[in-house]
Design an enzyme around this catalytic site. Structure first.
Site, mmCIF file in Angstrom:
data_model
loop_
_atom_site.group_PDB
_atom_site.id
_atom_site.type_symbol
_atom_site.label_atom_id
_atom_site.label_comp_id
_atom_site.label_asym_id
_atom_site.label_seq_id
_atom_site.Cartn_x
_atom_site.Cartn_y
_atom_site.Cartn_z
ATOM 1 N N GLU A 87 0.801 -1.232 0.000
ATOM 2 C CA GLU A 87 0.000 0.000 0.000
ATOM 3 C C GLU A 87 0.833 1.282 0.000
ATOM 4 O O GLU A 87 0.908 1.990 1.017
ATOM 5 C CB GLU A 87 -0.933 0.023 1.212
ATOM 6 C CG GLU A 87 -2.046 -0.987 1.155
ATOM 7 C CD GLU A 87 -3.070 -0.795 2.285
ATOM 8 O OE1 GLU A 87 -2.781 -0.081 3.238
ATOM 9 O OE2 GLU A 87 -4.156 -1.381 2.193
ATOM 10 N N GLU A 137 -6.648 -8.244 0.589
ATOM 11 C CA GLU A 137 -7.004 -8.031 1.997
ATOM 12 C C GLU A 137 -8.484 -7.720 2.037
ATOM 13 O O GLU A 137 -8.907 -6.627 1.643
ATOM 14 C CB GLU A 137 -6.227 -6.849 2.595
ATOM 15 C CG GLU A 137 -4.744 -7.086 2.734
ATOM 16 C CD GLU A 137 -4.015 -5.914 3.411
ATOM 17 O OE1 GLU A 137 -4.642 -5.165 4.185
ATOM 18 O OE2 GLU A 137 -2.816 -5.753 3.125
#
Ligand code: GAL
Length: 662
Positions: free
Chosen positions: A141, A305
């Site tokens: 990320e 995720e």
């Protein structure tokens, strides 16, 4: 099909791995994602590499049929690295970020780049021999909870080189940016500054206070810096293996040009937390995030995720209610997901994310959430042919560009104006009408309607393309604040809406950031609270007019015939019901089939079948006929709370296999 969880072997005693792997297999998992943040284990001291623990874990899990997506750990630089090298970012106030969390590294730090490439290369070299590693994730990320824009001297120097390459001479840059204003001329590229905190910026308010060209170019440069940083690692991995490479994106997050970030990857992944400490998302907002991810490569993606428990950092969001984990799973798959992994397998008793619950709580005992995921895995075995490698049939496209995100952020037009919100209002109206709507850029021919809301910074080549699309029969919808700026963030001097004027067949005579509500009537009735353009039709036909103010009876919404197509121009913001009515009006005229469903129910069409998702916490009835692909019987029309149904109209078969067919 990819189905699994994020797992951190270094967090658990080795003796527990086998027990965990067995539970995973019994849950129907075939994959884990591991390695992210484990730099301290893999390189405990500079140049001392140790992959033993990770490899042992990969192999232990493989004995239960669980394969691995391996991540490079570079989001968490270890202490020895920051002790020795100055890799930490600087913020707009010149303050150095502190080590002690993660993501503190500067993408332009040569030392950070070098150490990152080295660990990626060593990992790839080592694990290229391990057949249980089936894909790679670079880092974690980019931009999560820390700015992607660093203001250190490395960045300044790199930025000045980046500008020199683009502008050639400093005179050209000065002229293009209009630095004559306030005597901001640069004598050379060495003089270039970063858009740091300055004398124009109020202390407690974020106001972008620099030359708008500088501000926009800096955002582009910062985005390019992470694209380049990612590529350095991807190239290092590719030296040793041809396994597919991804990065985990963040849906609506917009500080990096995600189209560019996706280019160097084999597939896109993303992280989805619909209900966490920071709030709960409307279903259409989550669906739009999935579509944004799919639109980056116009290819299916993986959710690496997916929320699987209550989560937050110091407080928690709500626990997913019975049925919601299953529903969110199908939502992802219905919007282009080709696989899913839950975050995280088991909650951790220590560390910052103690409250980020996973499938299992701290005691590790399988309960409701585990069994719901297990049940979903069972269903997916049967539904796989309807998911993996399948594409939705899209009727509409919302064009989202990152240049526009940034330019609207730098010069917001009106206090309440929000580009993301404007795009979402169009997406949501389409979602309510169950029109499959893509979010992307580039090619328009495949869609019946193309929405370009607030398309402010324009690339004139794109205008030519969209004009061609309309000429050939397409429908374009554009709005206030579209077409007004060039690629350098300067305002065009032609009459508004400048680049869209000819296409829309109008002139905008006046405009206002609204202080007193404006009202419109015509094909829709609405209040406008943010912005109004007062339109003079040239060749366009008027669809709505204002009903108050000094511009009463002047046009607010128009449509123009251009070639064989139509261009709608929406001069103001609209309330939700009016937006839905407008989208319905436009879609019906463009030949798009709309499907009525109760509020809170989504219906996604694919060739030969459709997917129904009920986001309501109550049961609904939908008068639809077809065969249920879940139980083989006739669909009764009843959908339970948080219920899901796959309804088929034919028996088309499809084969599939994991990553290759995402
Ligand atoms: C994601 C991140 C994970 C974990 C999770 C919970 O943003 O990729 O590593 O931190 O959030 O905060």
């Amino acid at each position: 099909m990819i189905f699994g969880a994020c797992y951190y072997p270094e967090h658990w005693e080795k003796s527990e791995w086998r027990k965990h792997a067995k539970l995973m297999r019994e849950a129907g998992f075939n994959i884990i994602r591991a390695g992210d943040f484990a730099w301290g284990i893999m390189e405990p001291k500079e140049d001392e590499f140790d992959f033993f623990l990770l490899e042992e874990a990969v192999n232990t899990l493989a004995e239960e049929g669980i394969q691995t997506v391996l991540c490079t750990p570079t989001a968490a630089p270890p202490k020895w690295l920051v002790n020795k090298y100055d890799i930490l970012q600087r913020d707009r106030y010149g303050r150095r970020e502190n080590w002690g969390s993660r993501r503190e590294g500067c993408a332009n730090s040569k030392d950070y780049q070098r150490r990152s490439v080295l660990i990626a290369e060593k990992m790839a070299e080592h694990f290229s021999r391990n057949q249980n590693v089936i894909a790679w994730q670079v880092d974690n990320e980019f931009g999560c909870h820390i700015s992607t824009r660093c203001y250190c001297e490395n960045c300044r120097k790199e930025f000045s080189k980046w500008l020199e390459k683009k502008y050639g001479t400093i005179e050209n840059l000065n002229k293009t940016w209009g630095t004559v204003f306030w005597s901001l001329q640069y004598d050379s590229f060495d003089d270039i500054i970063l858009p740091v905190y300055n004398s124009c910026e109020p202390e407690h308010e974020q106001l972008w206070s620099h030359n708008p060209s500088l501000d926009l170019e800096y955002r582009r440069f910062a985005s390019d810096s992470w694209v380049k940083y990612q590529k350095l690692q991807a190239d290092a991995i590719r030296k040793y293996t041809d396994k597919p490479i991804t990065h985990n994106f963040m849906g609506h997050f917009s500080d990096i040009d995600y189209y560019n970030l996706a280019k160097d990857l084999d597939f896109v992944s993303w992280d989805n937390y619909p209900d966490n400490q920071w709030g709960s998302s409307e279903y259409a907002y989550v669906s739009m995030a999935h579509e944004t991810m799919r639109g980056l490569k116009n290819k299916n993606f993986i959710v690496v995720e997916e929320q699987s428990g209550p989560c937050g950092w110091d407080i928690m969001g709500a626990t997913p209610e019975p049925g919601q984990l299953r529903l969110w799973t199908y939502q992802a798959l219905a919007h282009g997901g080709g696989g899913i992994m839950y975050f995280r397998f088991k909650a951790l008793p220590y560390g910052m994310e103690q409250y980020w619950y996973g499938i299992l709580d701290h005691d590790g005992i399988p309960r409701r959430r585990y069994y719901e995921i297990q049940k979903t895995a069972g269903e997916l075995k049967q539904l796989e042919p309807y998911i993996v490698g399948r594409k939705n049939q899209y009727d509409a496209l919302i064009v989202k560009t990152y240049d526009n995100v940034w330019a609207h952020e730098i010069k917001r037009h009106a206090g309440e104006f929000n580009y993301a919100g404007l795009l979402y209002s169009y997406y949501k109206a389409n979602a309510r009408l169950n029109i499959n709507t893509a979010v992307s850029i580039g090619s328009y021919e495949d869609y019946k309607v193309v929405y370009m809301p607030g398309y402010n910074v324009v690339d004139l080549k794109e205008i030519e393309k969209i004009a061609e699309y309309v000429k050939n029969g397409g429908t374009l919808v554009t709005t206030f604040r579209s077409g007004t700026r060039d690629g350098y963030n300067n305002i065009f001097t032609s009459t508004l809406p400048c680049a869209f004027a000819e296409l829309a067949g109008i002139e905008v005579e006046e405009f206002s950031a609204i202080r007193k509500t404006a009202y419109i009537a015509g094909i829709v009735e609405s209040k406008a609270n943010i912005w109004c353009d007062v339109i003079k039709p040239v060749t366009a036909e008027v669809l709505c007019t204002y009903t108050n103010h000094y511009f009463k009876d002047k046009a607010a919404v128009t449509v123009n015939s251009y070639g064989r197509g139509k261009v709608y121009y929406i001069g103001c913001d609209l309330e939700e019901p009016a937006m839905e009515k407008l989208v319905d009006y436009i879609s019906s005229r463009a030949g798009i089939e709309r499907t009525a469903a109760p509020a809170g129910v989504e219906f996604i069409k694919r060739e030969g079948f459709g997917i129904l998702l009920n986001y309501n916490d109550y049961a609904v009835h939908i008068p639809m006929k077809g065969k249920s692909l879940l139980n083989g019987g006739d669909f009764t029309g009843n959908l339970e709370r948080y219920g899901v149904e796959f309804i088929s109209w034919d028996n088309e078969e499809n084969t599939c296999n994991m990553i290759q067919n995402i």
